[in-house]
Design a protein around this motif. Structure first.
Motif, PDB file in Angstrom:
ATOM      1  N   ALA A  11      19.561  55.126 -20.604  1.00  0.00           N
ATOM      2  CA  ALA A  11      20.285  55.622 -19.433  1.00  0.00           C
ATOM      3  C   ALA A  11      19.818  54.983 -18.091  1.00  0.00           C
ATOM      4  N   GLN A  12      18.712  54.554 -17.798  1.00  0.00           N
ATOM      5  CA  GLN A  12      18.211  53.899 -16.801  1.00  0.00           C
ATOM      6  C   GLN A  12      18.910  52.774 -16.574  1.00  0.00           C
ATOM      7  N   VAL A  13      19.457  51.713 -17.478  1.00  0.00           N
ATOM      8  CA  VAL A  13      20.247  50.620 -17.168  1.00  0.00           C
ATOM      9  C   VAL A  13      21.806  51.032 -16.911  1.00  0.00           C
ATOM     10  N   THR A  14      22.306  52.009 -17.688  1.00  0.00           N
ATOM     11  CA  THR A  14      23.564  52.252 -17.266  1.00  0.00           C
ATOM     12  C   THR A  14      23.756  53.071 -16.145  1.00  0.00           C
ATOM     13  N   ARG A  15      22.824  53.751 -15.677  1.00  0.00           N
ATOM     14  CA  ARG A  15      23.026  54.192 -14.257  1.00  0.00           C
ATOM     15  C   ARG A  15      22.819  53.233 -13.119  1.00  0.00           C
ATOM     16  N   PHE A  16      21.929  52.192 -13.402  1.00  0.00           N
ATOM     17  CA  PHE A  16      21.841  50.975 -12.474  1.00  0.00           C
ATOM     18  C   PHE A  16      23.164  50.451 -12.392  1.00  0.00           C
ATOM     19  N   ALA A  56      30.129  50.293 -30.689  1.00  0.00           N
ATOM     20  CA  ALA A  56      29.332  50.848 -29.522  1.00  0.00           C
ATOM     21  C   ALA A  56      29.380  52.401 -29.563  1.00  0.00           C
ATOM     22  N   HIS A  57      28.225  52.996 -29.582  1.00  0.00           N
ATOM     23  CA  HIS A  57      27.975  54.392 -29.834  1.00  0.00           C
ATOM     24  C   HIS A  57      27.028  55.144 -28.677  1.00  0.00           C
ATOM     25  N   GLY A  58      27.496  56.055 -28.170  1.00  0.00           N
ATOM     26  CA  GLY A  58      26.910  56.674 -26.744  1.00  0.00           C
ATOM     27  C   GLY A  58      26.355  58.044 -27.146  1.00  0.00           C
ATOM     28  N   ASP A  59      25.398  58.415 -26.249  1.00  0.00           N
ATOM     29  CA  ASP A  59      24.485  59.847 -26.517  1.00  0.00           C
ATOM     30  C   ASP A  59      25.727  60.747 -26.380  1.00  0.00           C
ATOM     31  N   ASP A  60      26.693  60.373 -25.260  1.00  0.00           N
ATOM     32  CA  ASP A  60      28.002  61.332 -25.110  1.00  0.00           C
ATOM     33  C   ASP A  60      29.118  60.692 -25.883  1.00  0.00           C
ATOM     34  N   PRO A  61      29.671  61.754 -26.631  1.00  0.00           N
ATOM     35  CA  PRO A  61      30.956  61.182 -27.432  1.00  0.00           C
ATOM     36  C   PRO A  61      32.206  60.608 -26.670  1.00  0.00           C
ATOM     37  N   ALA A  62      32.228  61.069 -25.289  1.00  0.00           N
ATOM     38  CA  ALA A  62      33.239  60.550 -24.599  1.00  0.00           C
ATOM     39  C   ALA A  62      33.011  58.970 -24.320  1.00  0.00           C
ATOM     40  N   ILE A  63      31.641  58.448 -24.419  1.00  0.00           N
ATOM     41  CA  ILE A  63      31.630  56.943 -24.148  1.00  0.00           C
ATOM     42  C   ILE A  63      32.106  56.548 -25.490  1.00  0.00           C
ATOM     43  N   THR A  64      31.394  56.703 -26.520  1.00  0.00           N
ATOM     44  CA  THR A  64      32.182  56.455 -28.003  1.00  0.00           C
ATOM     45  C   THR A  64      33.520  56.095 -27.976  1.00  0.00           C
ATOM     46  N   LEU A  65      33.982  57.590 -27.787  1.00  0.00           N
ATOM     47  CA  LEU A  65      35.541  57.351 -27.667  1.00  0.00           C
ATOM     48  C   LEU A  65      36.153  56.283 -26.804  1.00  0.00           C
ATOM     49  N   SER A  76      23.017  56.880 -22.510  1.00  0.00           N
ATOM     50  CA  SER A  76      22.372  55.515 -23.329  1.00  0.00           C
ATOM     51  C   SER A  76      23.553  55.162 -24.373  1.00  0.00           C
ATOM     52  N   VAL A  77      23.612  53.836 -24.376  1.00  0.00           N
ATOM     53  CA  VAL A  77      24.602  53.101 -25.364  1.00  0.00           C
ATOM     54  C   VAL A  77      23.825  52.353 -26.346  1.00  0.00           C
ATOM     55  N   THR A  78      24.329  52.222 -27.516  1.00  0.00           N
ATOM     56  CA  THR A  78      23.616  51.332 -28.469  1.00  0.00           C
ATOM     57  C   THR A  78      24.903  50.667 -29.076  1.00  0.00           C
TER      58      THR A  78
END
Length: 518
Positions: free
Chosen positions: A270-275, A159-168, A248-250
């Motif tokens: 991002a709209q789904v992760t926000r939901f 999983a890879h996020g726009d924000d490195p904190a999510i990836t980490l 967003s997360v891919t």
């Protein structure tokens, strides 16, 4: 030495190195941290503990080549796992590493990085090089890729996020999963069976053709990613994630196998992760989690067979799960709500049909069984969750959501007072637009005749059924479904279905007509 690059394979490997060193910024990694990480990878990779896993990431020959003796393995370990300290490959220093911009120190191929071509294959490289140049520390990061991902259905999932904190955060979670499994492998505690096991928390057991245990395999990649994102939000939202913007997360689900290389990409915008972040928190969290808990499918325990051919034949014929069943859960089975959320943006844009299917399946009705529609019970019929979904995921504006809500509330009041079961059936169960229009105009006439006033005005009707929106002009079936959800919720609260002769309205035979007819 290391930094985030924006490349998913390199960043997830880098995140795994950070997680192994308990650091949250790759710029703080030291040579000694990479030494320690290389020691652990050497133990895991060369001992055969992760053979079945690594074969889909680096190919079977990378770490478990049966023709390699101790000297060749030592040389490979020094050159690849300890690339941050090893000498440069001949000819490498004339190139630049595309990930770091540093002078390259190594030349790599598919045994060191998934989805590259093999050694000396010239296709897809400039100048007929046949290799990809890379700076040593980034080669070490790529080798940590399996530890920052999960083995799912024979492939690697990251999983890879726009924000490195999510990836980490994902890499930390999956490193913990892999370390748990490696402890079981080393202690010989893996269940000698195939399928779900009470001894495994987030995966299913696997055995090879010789009935020896293999590295366990998780199931349902889309479900696992959504579940783990929710868990990450729950743990960290009170801390460092509170002030972060929605990201967003891919997810990348890939295999580097020579017999079946593959890559599937799942995107959560991002709209789904926000939901997900909104509905999983107060005041909606309890209702949302109750809904999700009911959507887990039960995995089945596979009966052992001495004949693999008979086992496959039995699989094809299997209609009912064997017993006893284990409870479903992340890595063990699919969750229909999480999987259906993935389907909405599966093709890179919002699929209106998939979004409407999500509404009907999870917020309005139970699954159609034997031609009978059963509305969801009061504990799972929830307008606030519906309103958040159509706003955040489908992009409907708040003014139109409020118009639909007011329209449905007025109809609910009318049905409750007049016991107009025909209008209820016409709105909730009709399959054609003209049937819905007929039910509404009939109720309008009766209201004018009996009470001398109108049930709704022309502008209100147009705002609800004909207004343009993000999901298409005049989507009557979406409007009808939204009205039905609010209508059922309001009638529950008014005690309408507690009346003896109204209980039958909760279950109706489905009309045999195509919903797309206009």
């Amino acid at each position: 030495m290391l930094n985030w690059t924006g490349h998913p394979l390199v960043d997830v490997g880098t995140a795994a190195l950070c997680a192994m060193s308990k650091k949250d910024d790759p710029r703080n990694l030291m040579l000694e941290d990479l030494d320690a990480a290389a020691d652990r990878m050497s133990e895991y990779y060369f001992s055969g503990l992760m053979t079945s896993y690594n074969s889909c990431v680096f190919t079977m020959n990378a770490y478990d080549n049966p023709s390699s003796g101790p000297e060749k393995r030592k040389e490979y370990e020094g050159r690849v796992l300890r690339a941050h300290r090893s000498r440069s490959d001949p000819g490498a220093t004339q190139y630049t590493c595309p990930f770091s911009g540093e002078i390259a120190s190594h030349l790599i191929e598919r045994r060191q990085m998934p989805l590259l071509t093999g050694e000396d294959v010239l296709n897809f490289y400039p100048a007929g090089r046949g290799f990809l140049p890379i700076f040593g520390p980034y080669l070490v990061a790529l080798q940590a890729l399996p530890l920052g991902g999960r083995r799912i259905e024979g492939r690697l999932l990251i999983a890879h996020g726009d924000d490195p904190a999510i990836t980490l955060a994902f890499a930390e979670k999956y490193l913990a999963d892999n370390q748990r499994l490696l402890s079981l492998v080393k202690s010989g505690s893996l269940p000698l069976t195939k399928g779900p096991s009470s001894d495994l928390e987030r995966e299913q057991a696997a055995v090879d053709a010789k009935k020896k245990t293999k590295y366990p395999d998780a199931k349902a990649p889309g479900t696992l990613i959504v579940n783990d994102l929710l868990e990450i939000y729950r743990v960290r939202m009170g801390g460092e994630f509170r002030s972060r913007p929605d990201v967003s997360v891919t997810a990348y689900w890939l295999s580097n196998s020579g017999q079946g290389p593959a890559l599937e990409i799942f995107h959560l915008p991002a709209q789904v992760t926000r939901f997900l972040r909104i509905v999983d928190a107060a005041p909606h969290g309890t209702r949302w989690r109750s809904l999700v808990a009911k959507a887990w499918r039960s995995p089945y325990v596979k009966e052992a067979s001495d004949n693999e051919g008979e086992e496959k034949k039995s699989d094809r014929k299997r209609k009912k799960p064997d017993t006893p069943q284990l409870p479903g859960g992340p890595g063990r089975s699919r969750n229909d709500i999480m999987a259906d959320l993935f389907a909405i943006y599966e093709h890179g844009f919002m699929d209106a049909a998939a979004a409407k299917n999500f509404l009907r399946r999870h917020l309005l009705r139970d699954t159609l069984i034997s031609g009978v529609l059963k509305l969801r019970g009061p504990e799972t019929t929830d307008w606030p969750l519906t309103a958040i979904f159509i706003k955040e995921v489908m992009g409907m504006d708040e003014r139109r959501i409020e118009a639909i809500k007011r329209f449905a509330d007025r109809l609910a009041e009318h049905i409750s007072q007049t016991n107009d079961k025909g209008l209820f059936r016409g709105l909730v169960y009709s399959q054609r637009p003209w049937e819905v229009r007929n039910a509404l105009t009939k109720a309008q006439r009766n209201q004018a005749k009996d009470y001398g006033r109108l049930l709704f005005g022309l502008e209100e009707y147009l705002d609800v059924f004909e207004a343009d929106s993000a999901v298409g002009f005049g989507d009557w079936s979406l409007s009808r479904d939204l009205i039905s959800i609010r209508l059922v919720e309001q009638l529950y609260s008014k005690g309408f279905f507690s009346r003896e002769d109204n209980r039958e309205l909760l279950t109706e035979p489905e009309a045999r007509a195509d919903e797309g007819v206009t």
